[in-house]
Structures are given as structure tokens and as C-alpha cells.
Design a protein around this motif. Sequence first.
Motif: not given
Length: 463
Positions: A402-403, A409-412, A414-418
Motif C-alpha cells: 500500500h506504500a 513512502a515517497d523517496s523510499l 521499497v523494491t530494495n530488499a536490503a
Amino acid sequence: MAPQKLYAGVKLREIRSRLGLTQKDFAGKLGVSLPYLNQMENNNRPVSTSVVLALASEFGFDVTELSTGDSERLVSDMREALADPVFTDAPPPLADLRLAASNAPALARAFLHLHRAYRQTHERLASLDEALGREDARVQPSPWEEVRDFFHYCDNYIDAVDRTAERFAERFPGTAGAETALVEHGVTIRMITGPVLRSYDSETRVLSLSDRSPPETRRFQMLLQLALLTQNKLLEATLDLARFQTNEARAIAKIGLANYFAGAALMPYGPFLKAAQDCRHDLEILATRFGASIEQVAHRLSTMQRPGAKGIPFFFVRVDQAGTITKRHSATRLQFARFGGACPLWNVHRAFETPGHFLRQLAETPDGVKYLCLARDVSKPGGAFGAPVRRYAICLGCEVRHAGDLVYADSLDVTNAAAFEPIGISCRICERTDCHQRSVPPLERRLSIEPFQRGVLPYRVEK
């Protein structure tokens, strides 16, 4: 990967009972045979796609309710209870707990009540000097915990109270609505100096409010008093359905329902949901728009679970400086520990270090579910020099899918697992073997003790 089959027998029986239909009539409306419906209701067969579509088209049922509800909460609560050292044998597999939660929820709740009674007995015996000789030293559930569980298993959404508050807000709109309604009911409002937030004299019909409180707190207290004065029948009927075991629990729950009415009237469901979606859940914009505090807005967002018009499923928690959870609710798969504090790796604990600022965290629980967590301190000044300050921090979060609907969530990435930090629920049921903040060993793992070697922990958890 094949799609997961949906077993929802208990929920199907609840729907049929709610509609007042026999199995034969219900089967006819769903377009299935009576034996097939019987097998689905007993979880011998999964709910078919045609039945899901029929529930939506025939009854307007929100089909997302079939895969949600009490099961995840019950599983989480049972896992935590079984982590108690009193259970020396290996705990049941997770699959068995899920079967119990879905097929026998009443039995699962009975087990939780029994464990709660055991804990309270144990605590009473630990302080025997206090209880010795008292006539009331019998085992009974904590009223506070009983009420907390009531709201927990209602999804923190009380439909009748919520809709009544929404109708009230339509009649008395705006930030002055509460004061207008009180005057209409013959109540005089006066300001007093002191720490008491609200005091009502039923004989003189005078409501006294503290001049130290911020405007949003005063509005909330006015609405709460209105609920107690004008909605008593509704509150009492709701309490009758809950069947609390003690008068103390019922009294606490009544205040809780009045608080619920106040929040729902301050932020009525339809307008609040639309405003939240329009501003992408910006808490500060919502607070200004509805004349509410940041904590009130965050709490309200966690209640937006009206069937047919659900908002984003959020979890909401408030902790004190000792890490003790003082408020908790989750409409997500994340469930909080019933006993003790929250995971120290969670950003809510760091909020005390940065007062007045939002902290964002991408987090992953041991079950692999990823969340976006938003934390902030909500300390409450006493309003005068030397008055005590109540220090709290809140955390609001949702699953990362839901980000895109959240401005935070802007600038995060969320596709980077690390980018996701590992967090847990309770050390005893957390399966992570390499956590540097672990306080006690996990229940379901063997330990290796090396007397001539010491790492961060004095033992090594076997994988």
C-alpha cells in the motif's frame, strides 16, 4: 506457485446466521448443492470462486472478509501463549494452530482465557503477601485486558456506533459542532484551571473543561460527554452483546465506546476516508482539516474497516518510555505481543530521540511480510510549569504493497530488499537466529553453549 486455497467455513456459517437462512436456502442462493455447502462450512472443501462471486453479487458481501478476521490474531495469540515456559513440551506446529483458529475458534479463545487465568494466578501467588486474607482474592480476568481484547477482536471497528457518530457529524458539522450540540441539550460549558480534563455535574448540567488542554482535546472531551448523555441506549446495547465478565470491565468498555463515538464524530467515516485518500494519508493535513491531534488521526486510520468501504488496513500502537504497549490494534497480519513490550528494533522506540519529527522505517517480520512504519513522539505537556509530562510514542504502519497510497513512502526504495530492517513480535516466538537485541532464547530452537567463546549473546541459536 499454485494459488492458496481459501478455507472459510466459520465465516460462511457466520454470514448464513447473520442473514437468518437455513443451509438449504443459503445453498440455493449461492448456486451450490446442500452437501457441497455443508462441506465448505466444515472446511472439508475450499470456498469456490463461484461462491465468492455469488456472495458479492447476491448479498453485496465484502469478500475480503473471507480471508481476514480473527484467525491471524488467534494464531499469533496462541503462539505467544504457548511460548510460556509452563509448556515444557514442543509447541504444536504452526499448521495445527491455523487449523484450530479456523476450524475451532471458540476452543482457541477458551485456551487463551485459560492461559490468561493461569498467568493472573501465578502473579497473584508471587505477591501472596498482598492478597493473603482478602475475600476477593479469587481468579478473574483483568477488566482492562478483557476490554482490550473486545476491541482487538472487533477489528477496532464498531459499526453501529460509527454510523451514529457519522450522522451526528452531519447534523453538527465543523469544529464548533460539539459545543453547539451541548448547548442544544442544555449543557453549560465552563473553563477551569487544573489538571482535570473533564468534569460533568449532572444536577447543574455544567461541563467543566481544563484550560490547559489544547483545542482538539477539549473538542474530543465534549464529544465524549455527548456520547454519554445522548447515546446511552446504544452504548448499553453494545455492551450487552459483549457479555463482559465483570462490572469493572463493562464500565471501562463504556468509556471506550464513548471514546470511539468521539473519534468517529470528530472524523466522520465517509469524509475522513475521502480526505485521507486525497492527501495520501498525510497525518498533519488530516489533523488540521478535522481539528484533531496526530494521535487521534493515527488511531482513527486504524479503524477504517467498514464492510464495503474499507480503507487501508493499518496497525496502530502507542508505547511509553519503558517500551510498554499502552494502545494496540492491527487490521494487518502483524499482531502485537499481548504481554511485555514491543521489539526494540522497531522505530517507535527511537521516536523519543527526535521529538516533533516523523521517523520512517521499512521493516520485515519473520514471516516475510514487509511493512512501512511511521513513528512519532506524542508527548503531552501538563500545561503549567512543574506539571508532569506524559511521554508516549506512536507507530502507524501498513503492508508495503500500500506504500504508493502514502505520502510517507515517497523517496523510499521499497523494491530494495536490503532496505528492510528485520523486526519481530516477541523474542520467545521470534525465529530469527542472529538478532543482536534478543532478550531471551526462542522457544522452538535448540541452543548451543560454547564456554570458551562469546559472541553478542551468551549462546548460539541452532538453525
